[in-house]
Design an enzyme around this catalytic site. Structure first.
Site, mmCIF file in Angstrom:
data_model
loop_
_atom_site.group_PDB
_atom_site.id
_atom_site.type_symbol
_atom_site.label_atom_id
_atom_site.label_comp_id
_atom_site.label_asym_id
_atom_site.label_seq_id
_atom_site.Cartn_x
_atom_site.Cartn_y
_atom_site.Cartn_z
ATOM 1 N N ASP A 10 0.895 -1.268 0.139
ATOM 2 C CA ASP A 10 0.172 0.049 0.001
ATOM 3 C C ASP A 10 1.030 1.282 -0.056
ATOM 4 O O ASP A 10 1.542 1.312 0.637
ATOM 5 C CB ASP A 10 -0.926 -0.027 1.277
ATOM 6 C CG ASP A 10 -2.038 0.994 1.136
ATOM 7 O OD1 ASP A 10 -2.058 1.860 0.167
ATOM 8 O OD2 ASP A 10 -2.724 1.030 2.089
ATOM 9 N N ASP A 103 -3.023 2.520 -6.073
ATOM 10 C CA ASP A 103 -2.074 2.477 -5.036
ATOM 11 C C ASP A 103 -2.119 1.186 -4.117
ATOM 12 O O ASP A 103 -1.197 1.189 -3.213
ATOM 13 C CB ASP A 103 -2.128 3.808 -4.209
ATOM 14 C CG ASP A 103 -3.695 3.783 -3.489
ATOM 15 O OD1 ASP A 103 -4.577 3.095 -3.787
ATOM 16 O OD2 ASP A 103 -3.563 4.672 -2.370
ATOM 17 N N GLU A 104 -2.932 0.179 -4.349
ATOM 18 C CA GLU A 104 -2.659 -0.756 -3.650
ATOM 19 C C GLU A 104 -2.655 -2.194 -4.526
ATOM 20 O O GLU A 104 -3.349 -2.476 -5.469
ATOM 21 C CB GLU A 104 -4.104 -1.042 -2.575
ATOM 22 C CG GLU A 104 -4.042 0.144 -1.750
ATOM 23 C CD GLU A 104 -5.604 -0.325 -1.018
ATOM 24 O OE1 GLU A 104 -5.566 -1.511 -0.294
ATOM 25 O OE2 GLU A 104 -6.490 0.514 -0.833
#
Length: 406
Positions: A10, A103-104
Site C-alpha cells: 500500500d 495504489d494498492e
C-alpha cells in the site's frame, strides 16, 4: 493455484508521493493534492495532516490551518505511470499480482524469501527498499496467510512500515485492532458488532461463526474465516468482466442551470462510449442517476431496442430521463450507467439488427485517438468551457483500466 502467504503493498499518501517523484521541491514540505475543481483536498502528505488538514477539506480551510502548505492539482495520467511501474516491479518479485487499485496491490509472497535470499522480515524490508529506489514512492507492506490479515497488517504499519502476521503474534495484533479497521466493515456493521460486545478484530475472530453470518451475511463470514488465517478470496491476476460501466461524478458545483446539466450529461455520455469501446461491449440498458449533495435524488432506467454503444442511441435514452428528473433541486453529481452488457463479438445479428455505432461515431473515435481526448466533442458541452481549458479534467481515476476497483 493457492499460496500460504499473501502480501499487501500500500503506497503511503500516493498522490502526494507521485508529485514528489517529479518535483523534489515538494519533499518534506506540507503538500496537498486538489480535486479537479481545485476546491477540495483529495490527498495530503503526513506533514500537512499534522496541521489538522483532512481529506475533503476545502482549500480555504486548509490554508487557514497551514498557510505555508503547497497545493497542486491532481494528474491521474502521471499517477497511472507510477502505479504501473510499481505493478511491473512487483510482477518481477511475485508469480501472481492483483492490481487492486491505483495504489494498492495484493501479491503471492511465497517466493519473497527465495527472490531476496533473506528471511521473510528482511525480504519484505528489501522489497520496500527496492520500491523506494526504483519507483520512488514509500510503501507499507503486510504479509499474512490471508488477504484480510495482510491488509490489516499494512494499514497498521503505516507509514513506511512492514508487518508480518504469523501464528505467534496474531492474537496480540488482532486485540490491538478495532473491528472497524477491517476492510468491509462499515459504520453500520461496526455498530451491529459492538451491540454484541464485539469491539476488536480478535473479538470478531472468537465470535460464533453463525452469529457473524446472521449479522453480516456471507461476506461477514468470509472475513471471519480470513481472520483465522483461512484464505477465502484468492489473488485475481486479471479483472473479471464488468457487470456495469458508469461515467460521471461532480458537476463542478451545485447547479440548476439546465444548459450546464445537459452539457454534463453529454460529456458523461461521450466518456461512457469511450469506456464501452475500450472494453468491447455494448449496453442493453442505460440508467441516469442525479444527485443533490451526494445523495441520490433521482434514478431512471431505459432499455435499448438493440445492444448499442452509439452516441445517438444513448443520447436519445438519456435526454428523456433528464427531462423527467425533478427540476427544483440543485444538482451536484450525475452518473450515466451502461448495464446488462454484452460482448460485441457475441451478438447474434438478425435481419433487423442496426449497426451499433454509426460512421460518425467511428470517425469521432479515430480522430480523438489520434489528436487527443475530446479533440472532437459535442457542441452541447460548450457551456463547460472551464473544464476544457484545464488538462486535469481530461483523465480521471476511473479511466485507468485493469484494476479491480472501478
Amino acid at each position: 493455484m493457492g499460496t500460504t502467504l499473501i502480501g499487501h503493498i500500500d503506497s503511503d499518501c500516493f498522490y502526494v508521493s507521485c508529485e514528489r517523484v517529479r518535483s523534489y521541491t515538494l519533499r518534506s514540505v506540507p503538500c496537498g493534492v486538489l480535486g479537479n475543481q481545485g476546491a477540495c483536498v483529495i490527498a495530503k502528505s503526513y506533514e500537512l495532516k499534522s496541521y489538522g488538514v483532512k481529506t475533503g477539506h476545502p482549500i480555504w480551510e486548509a490554508k487557514k490551518l497551514c498557510p505555508h502548505a503547497v497545493f497542486v492539482k491532481r494528474d491521474f495520467r502521471w499517477y497511472e505511470v507510477i502505479s504501473r511501474r510499481l505493478l511491473e516491479l512487483l510482477k518481477m518479485v511475485s508469480p501472481r499480482v492483483e492490481y487492486y487499485s491505483i495504489d494498492e496491490m495484493f501479491f503471492d509472497a511465497g517466493e519473497l524469501q527465495r527472490y531476496f535470499q533473506l528471511p521473510l522480515q528482511e525480504a519484505t524490508r528489501a522489497l520496500q527498499t527496492l520500491v523506494q529506489d526504483e519507483v520512488g514512492v514509500p510503501v507499507s507492506i503486510g504479509i499474512a496467510p490471508s488477504r484480510s490479515l495482510a491488509k490489516l497488517g499494512s494499514d497498521a504499519a503505516k507509514p513506511f512500515g512492514v508487518h508480518i502476521v504469523n501464528r505467534e503474534n496474531c492474537e496480540a495484533f488482532l486485540r490491538s485492532q478495532p473491528v472497524g479497521e477491517l476492510c468491509g466493515i462499515g459504520r453500520r456493521s461496526e455498530r451491529k458488532l459492538q451491540d454484541r460486545n464485539i469491539h476488536t478484530c480478535w473479538d470478531f475472530r472468537q465470535a460464533d461463526r453463525l452469529l457473524i453470518r446472521d449479522l453480516l451475511t456471507i461476506k461477514g463470514e468470509a472475513l471471519w474465516w480470513e481472520l483465522r488465517g483461512d484464505s477465502v478470496t484468492p489473488i485475481q491476476t486479471s479483472r473479471p468482466p464488468h457487470k456495469a460501466i458508469a461515467r460521471g461524478g461532480s458537476c463542478g458545483g451545485k447547479t440548476s442551470d439546465p444548459e450546464r446539466i445537459r452539457a454534463w450529461a453529454v460529456r458523461n455520455i461521450e466518456r461512457l462510449i469511450e469506456a464501452l469501446d475500450h472494453h468491447r461491449v455494448y449496453a442493453r440498458h442505460i440508467s441516469l442517476q442525479i444527485d443533490a449533495n451526494k445523495t441520490a435524488l433521482w434514478l431512471g432506467r431505459t432499455p435499448l431496442a438493440v445492444p448499442s454503444a452509439s452516441f445517438r442511441t444513448i443520447y436519445d435514452a438519456v435526454m428523456p430521463m433528464l427531462a423527467a428528473a425533478p427540476q427544483d433541486h440543485l444538482v451536484s453529481h450525475m452518473h450515466i450507467i451502461a448495464e446488462n452488457l454484452v460482448w460485441r463479438d457475441r451478438i447474434q445479428k438478425s435481419l433487423f439488427f442496426e449497426d451499433a455505432q454509426s460512421p460518425l461515431d467511428q470517425i469521432k473515435r479515430n480522430i480523438n485517438q489520434k489528436l487527443g481526448r475530446f479533440a472532437i466533442r459535442s457542441a452541447e458541452t460548450l457551456p463547460l468551457h472551464e473544464i476544457y481549458h484545464d488538462t486535469t479534467h481530461n483523465y480521471d481515476i476511473c479511466d485507468i483500466s485493469g484494476k479491480m476497483c472501478f
